[in-house]
Design a protein around this motif. Structure first.
Motif, PDB file in Angstrom:
ATOM      1  N   UNK A  29      38.271  -5.935  17.212  1.00  0.00           N
ATOM      2  CA  UNK A  29      39.433  -6.739  16.513  1.00  0.00           C
ATOM      3  C   UNK A  29      40.464  -5.919  15.916  1.00  0.00           C
ATOM      4  N   UNK A  30      39.843  -4.951  14.987  1.00  0.00           N
ATOM      5  CA  UNK A  30      40.786  -4.203  14.054  1.00  0.00           C
ATOM      6  C   UNK A  30      41.814  -3.591  14.764  1.00  0.00           C
ATOM      7  N   UNK A  31      41.755  -3.381  16.000  1.00  0.00           N
ATOM      8  CA  UNK A  31      42.819  -2.663  16.838  1.00  0.00           C
ATOM      9  C   UNK A  31      43.827  -3.616  16.961  1.00  0.00           C
ATOM     10  N   UNK A  32      43.881  -4.915  16.816  1.00  0.00           N
ATOM     11  CA  UNK A  32      45.019  -5.776  17.010  1.00  0.00           C
ATOM     12  C   UNK A  32      45.612  -5.739  15.451  1.00  0.00           C
ATOM     13  N   UNK A  33      44.682  -5.640  14.571  1.00  0.00           N
ATOM     14  CA  UNK A  33      45.361  -6.005  13.072  1.00  0.00           C
ATOM     15  C   UNK A  33      46.038  -4.479  12.804  1.00  0.00           C
ATOM     16  N   UNK A  34      45.760  -3.238  13.422  1.00  0.00           N
ATOM     17  CA  UNK A  34      46.500  -2.072  13.130  1.00  0.00           C
ATOM     18  C   UNK A  34      47.822  -2.349  13.688  1.00  0.00           C
ATOM     19  N   UNK A  35      47.770  -2.639  14.979  1.00  0.00           N
ATOM     20  CA  UNK A  35      48.934  -2.946  15.783  1.00  0.00           C
ATOM     21  C   UNK A  35      50.048  -3.785  14.947  1.00  0.00           C
ATOM     22  N   UNK A  36      49.448  -4.941  14.256  1.00  0.00           N
ATOM     23  CA  UNK A  36      50.248  -5.844  13.649  1.00  0.00           C
ATOM     24  C   UNK A  36      50.946  -4.948  12.176  1.00  0.00           C
ATOM     25  N   UNK A  37      50.139  -4.399  12.029  1.00  0.00           N
ATOM     26  CA  UNK A  37      50.602  -3.608  10.538  1.00  0.00           C
ATOM     27  C   UNK A  37      51.573  -2.494  10.921  1.00  0.00           C
ATOM     28  N   UNK A  38      51.267  -1.954  12.069  1.00  0.00           N
ATOM     29  CA  UNK A  38      52.391  -0.803  12.530  1.00  0.00           C
ATOM     30  C   UNK A  38      53.653  -1.640  12.902  1.00  0.00           C
ATOM     31  N   UNK A  39      53.579  -2.675  13.310  1.00  0.00           N
ATOM     32  CA  UNK A  39      54.733  -3.525  13.684  1.00  0.00           C
ATOM     33  C   UNK A  39      55.483  -3.842  12.476  1.00  0.00           C
ATOM     34  N   UNK A  40      54.653  -4.030  11.339  1.00  0.00           N
ATOM     35  CA  UNK A  40      55.626  -4.465  10.147  1.00  0.00           C
ATOM     36  C   UNK A  40      56.236  -3.031   9.558  1.00  0.00           C
ATOM     37  N   UNK A  41      55.639  -1.944   9.708  1.00  0.00           N
ATOM     38  CA  UNK A  41      56.289  -0.837   9.199  1.00  0.00           C
ATOM     39  C   UNK A  41      57.492  -0.289  10.142  1.00  0.00           C
ATOM     40  N   UNK A  42      57.010  -0.375  11.479  1.00  0.00           N
ATOM     41  CA  UNK A  42      58.267   0.109  12.455  1.00  0.00           C
ATOM     42  C   UNK A  42      58.509  -1.183  13.307  1.00  0.00           C
ATOM     43  N   UNK A  43      59.188  -2.093  13.044  1.00  0.00           N
ATOM     44  CA  UNK A  43      59.620  -3.100  13.766  1.00  0.00           C
ATOM     45  C   UNK A  43      60.346  -2.956  15.274  1.00  0.00           C
ATOM     46  N   UNK A  44      61.128  -1.648  15.198  1.00  0.00           N
ATOM     47  CA  UNK A  44      61.932  -1.130  16.185  1.00  0.00           C
ATOM     48  C   UNK A  44      61.330  -0.241  16.999  1.00  0.00           C
ATOM     49  N   UNK A  45      59.798  -0.008  16.955  1.00  0.00           N
ATOM     50  CA  UNK A  45      59.116   0.802  17.743  1.00  0.00           C
ATOM     51  C   UNK A  45      58.622  -0.009  19.012  1.00  0.00           C
ATOM     52  N   UNK A  46      58.670   0.740  20.024  1.00  0.00           N
ATOM     53  CA  UNK A  46      58.201  -0.040  21.279  1.00  0.00           C
ATOM     54  C   UNK A  46      56.646  -0.254  21.366  1.00  0.00           C
ATOM     55  N   UNK A  47      55.992  -1.416  21.910  1.00  0.00           N
ATOM     56  CA  UNK A  47      54.778  -1.815  22.066  1.00  0.00           C
ATOM     57  C   UNK A  47      53.847  -0.271  22.465  1.00  0.00           C
ATOM     58  N   UNK A  48      54.483   0.164  23.530  1.00  0.00           N
ATOM     59  CA  UNK A  48      53.635   1.414  24.151  1.00  0.00           C
ATOM     60  C   UNK A  48      53.520   2.443  23.086  1.00  0.00           C
TER      61      UNK A  48
END
Length: 321
Positions: free
Chosen positions: A56-75
């Motif tokens: 489950x921590x994988x999704x948390x890390x993805x959310x945090x990365x989206x906070x830091x880099x909102x312009x970055x693609x999901x891939x």
């Protein structure tokens, strides 16, 4: 019933569980030390890259990365977080070889500014403050090679048997001793710094009782202790990071900063803590897959008056100099 309550109600069972877990850890250490570190690091890193995303921590890390880099693609975010897991898997395997890695100078290169190079020669008190980048355990390697006796700060494990085993692995890193976080630790650190010693601690962890500073364009929880201690003892802070170059080879970087000293102590601590995080942010942006994105670093919007008062009280308690 929670595990903590079960431990209080069944002390004998808890002691037995601790013994079994400690025994299992000793066995793991023995097995991993039989395997060449390059092989162990590669295998563990590959396994974590493939299996850890199921956690489950994988999704948390993805959310945090989206906070830091909102312009970055999901891939791209997925690629970075999988790279993070691979690095953490490598760190887990390399931990069992820490003492051996320290003696292999060919695996390291140092990149330090002029002031840090002078501090590495010894004879002056300072604080080493690092972040969870690559194999952060090895951030003090240049200092150890120069014969510095470092006092380290760490979070003790609940299981005393496992804690003892992991402390033993870090013995060569911290000849000045390892201090677990407690109410008495700050006083011991102050005594070490005032006597000319060197103290090392992590500076990127979440601290909800601390302060909030800008981090990737948002407010993040930050620990004011490094800045507070450095200011109280009038010593420089060496910010350090480890960069994994390829496999089990590293570059260790050091950059010295100074905490401002004005009539407003709290403002000085906040300014220095913000500066620390600004450097950390620059470093993370350079190698985002080598930082630990599972940290719950960012603060929720807004802050109550009670929280502000608690923050001021926490900082005030640190002024023991």
């Amino acid at each position: 019933m929670s595990r903590k309550k079960r431990q209080r109600n069944h002390p004998k069972l808890t002691a037995f569980q601790n013994w079994v877990e400690g025994l299992a850890l000793h066995a793991a250490i023995w097995v991993f030390r039989l395997i060449p570190v390059d092989v162990a690091s590669f295998v563990m890193g590959t396994a974590w890259r493939r299996l850890a995303p199921l956690n489950a921590r994988h999704k948390r890390a993805l959310r945090h990365l989206e906070k830091a880099f909102p312009e970055m693609s999901p891939e791209e975010r997925e690629r970075i977080v999988r790279g993070m897991w691979e690095n953490l898997g490598r760190v887990a395997a390399e931990t069992f070889h820490i003492d051996r890695l320290l003696r292999k100078k060919n695996r390291f290169e140092a990149d330090a500014d002029d002031e840090t190079q002078e501090l590495l020669k010894g004879g002056k008190a300072c604080m080493f403050v690092s972040l969870h980048s690559a194999n952060w355990e090895l951030c003090v390697q240049p200092a150890v090679q120069n014969g510095l006796s470092i006092t380290g700060i760490y979070q003790a494990l609940r299981n005393p048997e496992a804690d003892k085993a992991l402390r033993a692995l870090r013995r060569d890193l911290y000849k000045g001793g390892l201090l677990s976080k407690s109410h008495q630790t700050a006083r011991k650190i102050l005594a070490t710094l005032k006597s000319g010693g060197v103290v090392a601690m992590m500076g990127d962890l979440r601290e909800t009782r601390g302060i909030q500073v800008p981090f990737f364009g948002q407010l993040a929880y930050a620990n004011p202790v490094p800045a507070s201690l450095a200011r109280s003892c009038n010593v420089p802070i060496v910010l350090g990071r480890v960069v994994r170059k390829k496999g089990v080879h590293f570059r260790v970087e050091g950059r010295a900063i100074h905490v401002p000293v004005t009539d407003n102590r709290q403002a000085d601590i906040e300014a220095a803590t913000a500066q620390i995080h600004a450097v950390f942010e620059d470093w993370i942006r350079e190698y985002p897959d080598q930082w630990m994105w599972i940290h719950k670093k960012w603060a929720p919007p807004g802050k109550t008056s009670a929280q502000k008062q608690a923050r001021k009280a926490a900082i005030a308690k640190l002024d023991m100099g």
